[in-house]
Design a protein around this motif. Structure first.
Motif, mmCIF file in Angstrom:
data_model
loop_
_atom_site.group_PDB
_atom_site.id
_atom_site.type_symbol
_atom_site.label_atom_id
_atom_site.label_comp_id
_atom_site.label_asym_id
_atom_site.label_seq_id
_atom_site.Cartn_x
_atom_site.Cartn_y
_atom_site.Cartn_z
ATOM 1 N N GLY A 1 -16.344 7.739 -50.041
ATOM 2 C CA GLY A 1 -15.915 9.103 -50.596
ATOM 3 C C GLY A 1 -17.031 9.619 -51.503
ATOM 4 N N MET A 2 -17.499 8.810 -52.402
ATOM 5 C CA MET A 2 -18.435 9.173 -53.316
ATOM 6 C C MET A 2 -19.700 9.749 -52.574
ATOM 7 S SD MET A 2 -18.528 6.555 -56.503
ATOM 8 C CE MET A 2 -20.040 7.444 -57.071
ATOM 9 N N TYR A 3 -19.920 9.160 -51.561
ATOM 10 C CA TYR A 3 -21.579 9.597 -50.858
ATOM 11 C C TYR A 3 -21.047 11.004 -49.960
ATOM 12 C CZ TYR A 3 -25.382 9.454 -47.649
ATOM 13 O OH TYR A 3 -26.463 9.697 -46.888
ATOM 14 N N LEU A 4 -19.815 11.006 -49.543
ATOM 15 C CA LEU A 4 -19.401 12.345 -48.844
ATOM 16 C C LEU A 4 -19.503 13.540 -50.165
ATOM 17 C CD1 LEU A 4 -16.416 11.178 -46.728
ATOM 18 C CD2 LEU A 4 -18.885 12.039 -46.141
ATOM 19 N N PHE A 5 -18.859 13.189 -51.387
ATOM 20 C CA PHE A 5 -18.869 13.971 -52.278
ATOM 21 C C PHE A 5 -20.330 14.596 -52.676
ATOM 22 C CE2 PHE A 5 -19.076 15.103 -57.029
ATOM 23 C CZ PHE A 5 -18.259 16.098 -57.023
ATOM 24 N N VAL B 1 -12.364 -1.533 -39.585
ATOM 25 C CA VAL B 1 -11.701 -0.358 -40.040
ATOM 26 C C VAL B 1 -12.671 0.541 -40.688
ATOM 27 C CG1 VAL B 1 -9.751 0.410 -41.540
ATOM 28 C CG2 VAL B 1 -9.580 -1.684 -40.138
ATOM 29 N N TYR B 2 -13.560 -0.002 -41.273
ATOM 30 C CA TYR B 2 -14.404 0.805 -41.960
ATOM 31 C C TYR B 2 -15.403 1.501 -40.937
ATOM 32 C CZ TYR B 2 -18.783 2.037 -44.503
ATOM 33 O OH TYR B 2 -20.142 2.885 -45.170
ATOM 34 N N SER B 3 -15.783 0.949 -39.934
ATOM 35 C CA SER B 3 -16.603 1.679 -38.808
ATOM 36 C C SER B 3 -15.557 2.731 -38.354
ATOM 37 C CB SER B 3 -16.980 0.869 -37.641
ATOM 38 O OG SER B 3 -17.626 -0.440 -38.088
ATOM 39 N N GLN B 4 -14.368 2.445 -37.907
ATOM 40 C CA GLN B 4 -13.539 3.530 -37.530
ATOM 41 C C GLN B 4 -13.423 4.866 -38.269
ATOM 42 O OE1 GLN B 4 -11.575 3.578 -34.214
ATOM 43 N NE2 GLN B 4 -11.347 5.630 -34.853
ATOM 44 N N THR B 5 -13.399 4.473 -39.847
ATOM 45 C CA THR B 5 -13.345 5.700 -40.656
ATOM 46 C C THR B 5 -14.532 6.398 -40.711
ATOM 47 O OG1 THR B 5 -11.976 4.320 -42.184
ATOM 48 C CG2 THR B 5 -12.932 5.943 -43.034
ATOM 49 N N VAL B 6 -15.772 5.652 -40.594
ATOM 50 C CA VAL B 6 -16.896 6.754 -40.382
ATOM 51 C C VAL B 6 -16.951 7.383 -39.113
ATOM 52 C CG1 VAL B 6 -19.400 6.222 -40.220
ATOM 53 C CG2 VAL B 6 -18.225 5.072 -41.870
ATOM 54 N N THR B 7 -16.512 7.026 -38.246
ATOM 55 C CA THR B 7 -16.342 7.585 -36.802
ATOM 56 C C THR B 7 -15.362 8.856 -37.059
ATOM 57 O OG1 THR B 7 -16.769 5.633 -35.547
ATOM 58 C CG2 THR B 7 -15.813 7.599 -34.265
ATOM 59 N N TRP B 8 -14.360 8.751 -37.597
ATOM 60 C CA TRP B 8 -13.589 9.825 -37.800
ATOM 61 C C TRP B 8 -14.134 10.857 -38.680
ATOM 62 C CZ3 TRP B 8 -8.686 6.355 -39.109
ATOM 63 C CH2 TRP B 8 -8.167 6.091 -37.736
ATOM 64 N N MET C 1 -9.044 10.811 -45.500
ATOM 65 C CA MET C 1 -10.072 10.979 -45.976
ATOM 66 C C MET C 1 -11.062 11.977 -44.836
ATOM 67 S SD MET C 1 -13.433 8.713 -46.896
ATOM 68 C CE MET C 1 -12.465 7.987 -48.229
ATOM 69 N N ALA C 2 -11.009 11.401 -43.582
ATOM 70 C CA ALA C 2 -11.514 12.462 -42.567
ATOM 71 C C ALA C 2 -11.027 13.823 -42.423
ATOM 72 C CB ALA C 2 -11.468 11.916 -41.156
ATOM 73 N N VAL C 3 -9.680 13.884 -42.581
ATOM 74 C CA VAL C 3 -9.194 15.151 -42.435
ATOM 75 C C VAL C 3 -9.348 16.077 -43.695
ATOM 76 C CG1 VAL C 3 -6.822 16.573 -42.442
ATOM 77 C CG2 VAL C 3 -7.167 14.370 -41.023
ATOM 78 N N ILE C 4 -9.300 15.429 -44.878
ATOM 79 C CA ILE C 4 -9.572 16.154 -46.120
ATOM 80 C C ILE C 4 -11.259 16.595 -46.026
ATOM 81 C CG2 ILE C 4 -10.114 15.814 -48.538
ATOM 82 C CD1 ILE C 4 -7.844 14.159 -48.676
ATOM 83 N N THR C 5 -12.140 15.957 -45.652
ATOM 84 C CA THR C 5 -13.722 16.123 -45.429
ATOM 85 C C THR C 5 -13.564 17.253 -44.537
ATOM 86 O OG1 THR C 5 -14.107 13.853 -45.810
ATOM 87 C CG2 THR C 5 -15.964 15.325 -44.802
ATOM 88 N N LEU C 6 -13.081 17.457 -43.326
ATOM 89 C CA LEU C 6 -13.290 18.415 -42.359
ATOM 90 C C LEU C 6 -12.602 19.681 -42.850
ATOM 91 C CD1 LEU C 6 -14.193 19.348 -39.679
ATOM 92 C CD2 LEU C 6 -12.045 18.465 -38.743
ATOM 93 N N GLY C 7 -11.566 19.606 -43.501
ATOM 94 C CA GLY C 7 -10.851 20.806 -44.107
ATOM 95 C C GLY C 7 -11.604 21.464 -45.066
ATOM 96 N N SER C 8 -12.230 20.495 -45.951
ATOM 97 C CA SER C 8 -13.011 21.098 -46.952
ATOM 98 C C SER C 8 -14.440 21.868 -46.641
ATOM 99 C CB SER C 8 -13.357 19.882 -48.139
ATOM 100 O OG SER C 8 -12.171 19.443 -48.374
ATOM 101 N N ASN C 9 -15.071 21.176 -45.522
ATOM 102 C CA ASN C 9 -16.086 21.985 -44.963
ATOM 103 C C ASN C 9 -15.756 23.020 -44.380
ATOM 104 O OD1 ASN C 9 -17.728 20.048 -45.892
ATOM 105 N ND2 ASN C 9 -17.668 18.669 -43.817
ATOM 106 N N LEU C 10 -14.792 23.157 -43.569
ATOM 107 C CA LEU C 10 -14.409 24.623 -42.866
ATOM 108 C C LEU C 10 -13.784 25.383 -43.841
ATOM 109 C CD1 LEU C 10 -12.384 23.027 -39.770
ATOM 110 C CD2 LEU C 10 -15.003 23.663 -39.993
ATOM 111 N N HIS C 11 -13.331 25.048 -45.007
ATOM 112 C CA HIS C 11 -12.723 26.080 -45.847
ATOM 113 C C HIS C 11 -13.850 26.554 -46.781
ATOM 114 C CE1 HIS C 11 -9.865 28.102 -48.366
ATOM 115 N NE2 HIS C 11 -10.539 27.557 -49.402
ATOM 116 N N LYS C 12 -14.610 25.769 -47.164
ATOM 117 C CA LYS C 12 -15.471 26.088 -48.540
ATOM 118 C C LYS C 12 -16.991 26.502 -47.972
ATOM 119 C CE LYS C 12 -15.780 23.767 -52.028
ATOM 120 N NZ LYS C 12 -16.010 22.671 -53.216
ATOM 121 N N PHE C 13 -17.502 26.142 -47.101
ATOM 122 C CA PHE C 13 -18.752 26.600 -46.382
ATOM 123 C C PHE C 13 -18.735 27.312 -45.205
ATOM 124 C CE2 PHE C 13 -18.604 22.131 -48.431
ATOM 125 C CZ PHE C 13 -19.233 22.370 -49.537
#
Length: 776
Positions: free
Chosen positions: A476-480, A552-559, A617-629
């Protein structure tokens, strides 16, 4: 000063003038005597007396000011006037007496009369109704009357008065009545009993009361998790097992169910106790499966842990060890069952697994006993040590996050120079740091948890929680930090590249762990087993929780990178296939079994929780990208669009006319509504079929239970018949020997039982035969 004295005498002069005008001096105030309360439809007496007034006198009884109620004339001297009233509903009010004598009048004081309706029809009502409830719920008892007024209430618990004083003997039960209500906020089993109340009106001469019938309050105790145990008996060449299901707490009646491999094989309703017995036919040499029992009440349904029958009639020892060893004979029975039958050949790994399971649960039992013997000083030192270790964990997490921050900052900083190696290293620095942190710190957390003196399960769960927080927080920090640098051109490609890097370095970590750490440790231990380095390192243990966390971590990175990296799922699929064979090679060649068994059931919730957090986390990341940028203007599939959603409408408009009309029809209400109705009809039909099949299954289960009970009854009767025949034959033989002159042989009480019988215990141990049929 003189003027002030004149002003003070002015009211006295005014009163004197009025008296002189009226023609006489005022009468003394009469005295009115009467009751303050009276029952409805009763008769009361008011007496008015005016001493010192000149005859003849006229007495008037007035109500509420000037309403004349009664008059009495011609009384002489000090005679008192008596007024008789029959009380009605309208009789309530304020009464006073007015006396007239010689043109002068006098008024008495006021007597306030209250009309009291006699009490009747007293009853106790409860909420809930009927008053049967479980512990912890709220109980409200109300003392209601059919009619009555000006009432006072007295409550009784088990025919003992419940005073409102907090110093009463019933104070520990928290029974404090308020008016006609008795409320218990959280009932316990001590509140069960008989409650009644008395409602009444307290008067000086005629008090009336009405008592209610007793209401019985039942407080049910919640069930405890059932405990399951097993005994076995041998009669002749056949073996019989008996499974005992027992709950240590609860309120009967309850229903016990026995399941064999998740199929119900028996049920029993316990009306007086919290125990049930189920017979099981045992077949040596056959895998009998796993049994567990379920106890059900009208509010709970609890299931015991499974009891596994493996290797013929061998009982897996961890079943009883899971329960607290309050009955040591159960563990002895388990070990005896394990030694009763010889172990088939080729089953050594499974036997070793059972032995490890038994060691694990015995270790947990020892930990509980050691924890129960700790003193207050030991607890204080332990909590202090745990606080220091928690602080150390926070320091390690903070240091890891600082490393990720500075690595990301150095990677995104502008660089000058032509050093290609340094440039590539800085570009890959954040994924390298994240991978190293996620590889080393979980093992550090595992060693820290071993010093905290938790139970084995708690140690594993604490390590998993810390590792989950580390992996998700670092990602999450790296994505931020990537979001803060999303204003550059082609930021979508840059975001996708970072996800590719994380996936690649996660695979490299697995590869390097196998071929650069596990294999050298194995070679060192095999080649130089007596060296201090080999004894210090030892062979690597295959830790299931950490490997599951990596997946599980690999699956999260994929999402997270799925939207910007279309090839990432394919790469992850290939990576997982390669990881599977690498891990297989590691387990078979380089690792030894873990010293502590891992229970998937105790930590599966944490794994699913991490998957859920990764998806969020994946949903929040994608939603923030689509909404802000906004999409990049020079690259990507969304060039020239304000948002990514405009591309769909543009693509539909560019299609031919028939395709465009078809898509618009499929997205219209005219198509969606019939589809929804059709789905409802189909789902309704399937639900009806499911219910019908469920009822049929229940009927078949009942038939199976009845069949099992009949078989057990016939088996029991057959066994008793054989015992009677055997005893009759021995008795006849003894009598014939005595007649021939031989002395009779005295036999013990076990004379009628086979020599190979181990345990004579059937479904109901309390139902023992009597007389000559009782086995010893």
């Amino acid at each position: 000063m003189k003027k002030k004295q004149e002003l003070c005498l002015l009211p006295v002069l005014v009163v004197d003038c009025l008296v002189s005008i009226m023609g006489g001096s005022p009468l003394p105030s009469p005295i009115l005597i009467g009751p303050d309360k009276a029952y409805l439809n009763s008769k009361v007496v008011f007496q008015c007396r005016s001493p010192g007034s000149p005859p003849p006198n006229t007495y008037e009884l007035l109500k509420d000011g000037n309403h004349l109620v009664a008059t009495s004339n011609g009384l002489q001297d000090d005679q008192s006037a008596t007024f008789f009233l029959k009380i009605s509903v309208t009789s309530e009010g304020s009464y006073h007496c007015r006396v007239t004598a010689g043109g002068n009048m006098g008024l008495s004081g006021t007597v306030r009369l209250q009309v009291v309706i006699p009490v009747s029809g007293t009853m106790v009502t409860s909420d809930p109704d009927p008053p049967i409830l479980y512990e912890g719920l709220r109980l409200t008892l109300t003392c209601d009357v059919t009619k009555g007024s000006h009432l006072s209430y007295t409550w009784f618990y088990n025919r003992q008065e419940v005073p409102s004083s907090p110093t009463s003997p019933l104070t520990p039960l928290l029974l404090w009545p308020v008016g006609n209500t008795l409320v218990v906020e959280r009932v316990t089993t001590k509140h069960a009993g008989n409650y009644s109340c008395i409602a009444g009106t307290r008067m000086q001469t005629n008090s009336r009361f009405s008592s209610s019938r007793e209401v019985t309050v039942r407080v049910k105790a919640y069930l405890s998790v059932p405990q399951i145990s097993f005994t076995i008996s041998k009669e002749g060449s056949s073996y019989h097992g008996n499974v005992t299901c027992r709950s240590s707490r609860g309120t009967p009646p309850v229903t016990f169910y026995l399941f064999l491999d998740d199929k119900e094989v028996g049920s029993d309703v316990a009306t007086e106790s919290l125990v049930a017995w189920f017979p099981i036919a045992m077949v040596p040499g056959r895998d009998m499966g796993a049994v567990r029992c379920t106890v059900e009440s009208d509010a709970q349904r609890l299931t015991s842990r499974p009891l596994t029958l493996v290797d013929g009639c061998r009982l897996q020892a961890h079943v009883v060890a899971r329960q607290p060893l309050q009955h040591p004979h159960e563990l002895q029975g388990v070990l005896w069952v394990g030694l009763l039958y010889p172990r088939p050949r080729g089953r050594r790994p499974q036997t070793q697994l059972h032995r490890n399971e038994l060691k694990l649960y015995l270790e947990e039992e020892r930990f509980q006993q050691r924890e129960a013997r700790r003193t207050l000083g030991q607890w204080a030192r332990l909590y202090f040590l745990r606080g220091l270790l928690h602080f150390l964990v926070l320091v390690l997490l903070g240091g890891a996050f600082c490393l990720i921050y500075y690595a990301t900052k150095a990677s995104q900083a502008e660089r000058s120079g032509n050093d290609l190696i340094l440039t590539v290293l800085l570009q890959y620095l954040p994924p390298i740091v994240i991978t190293l942190v996620n590889f080393f710190l979980p093992h550090v957390f595992r060693h820290i948890s071993s010093f905290e003196d938790y139970s084995i399960t708690t140690q594993v769960n604490a390590t998993l929680v810390r590792s989950i927080f580390l992996k998700l927080a670092s990602l999450g920090m790296y994505l931020f930090f990537l979001f803060q640098n999303s204003q550059q051109e082609c930021w979508e490609n840059q975001f996708g590249k970072e996800m590719y890097k994380l996936a690649v370095f996660d695979f490299l970590a697995c590869f390097c762990n196998t071929f650069f750490i596990a294999y050298p440790r194995k070679w060192l231990v095999d080649r130089y087993p007596s060296s201090w380095l080999a004894r210090l390192s030892g062979k690597q243990h295959f830790l299931i929780p950490f490997n599951v966390l990596d997946l599980v971590y690999s699956q999260t990175v994929t999402w997270v990178g799925l939207f910007y990296c279309p090839m990432l799922p394919f790469i992850e699929t290939v990576k997982l296939m390669a990881i599977f064979y690498i891990k297989k090679l590691t387990v078979l060649q380089c690792c030894v079994p873990a010293r502590r068994m891992f229970r998937a059931s105790s930590s599966s919730v944490l794994f699913h929780f991490m998957l859920l957090l990764g998806l969020i986390m994946a949903v929040i990341t994608l939603g923030s990208n689509l909404h802000k940028f906004k999409p990049s203007s020079s690259c990507g599939p969304f060039v020239g669009s304000a948002t990514v959603f405009n591309v769909t409408a543009v693509c539909v408009d560019s299609l031919p006319g028939p395709a465009k009309s078809t898509l618009r029809y499929l997205s219209s209400e005219a198509f969606v509504l019939p589809v929804i109705l059709a789905q409802i009809v189909v789902l309704t039909s399937f639900e009806s079929r499911r219910r019908a099949n469920g009822k049929a299954i229940e009927r078949l289960k009942d038939m199976l239970v009845m069949s099992t009970s009949d078989k057990h009854f016939l088996l029991k009767q057959h066994t008793l018949s054989l015992r009677r025949q055997k005893k009759t034959f021995k008795a006849s033989t003894t009598v014939s020997g005595t007649r021939e002159g031989s002395p009779p042989t005295m036999k013990g009480p076990s004379a009628g039982i086979g020599e190979d019988s181990h345990i004579a215990q059937l479904k109901d141990p309390s139902a023992q035969p009597t007389g000559d049929d009782s086995p010893s």
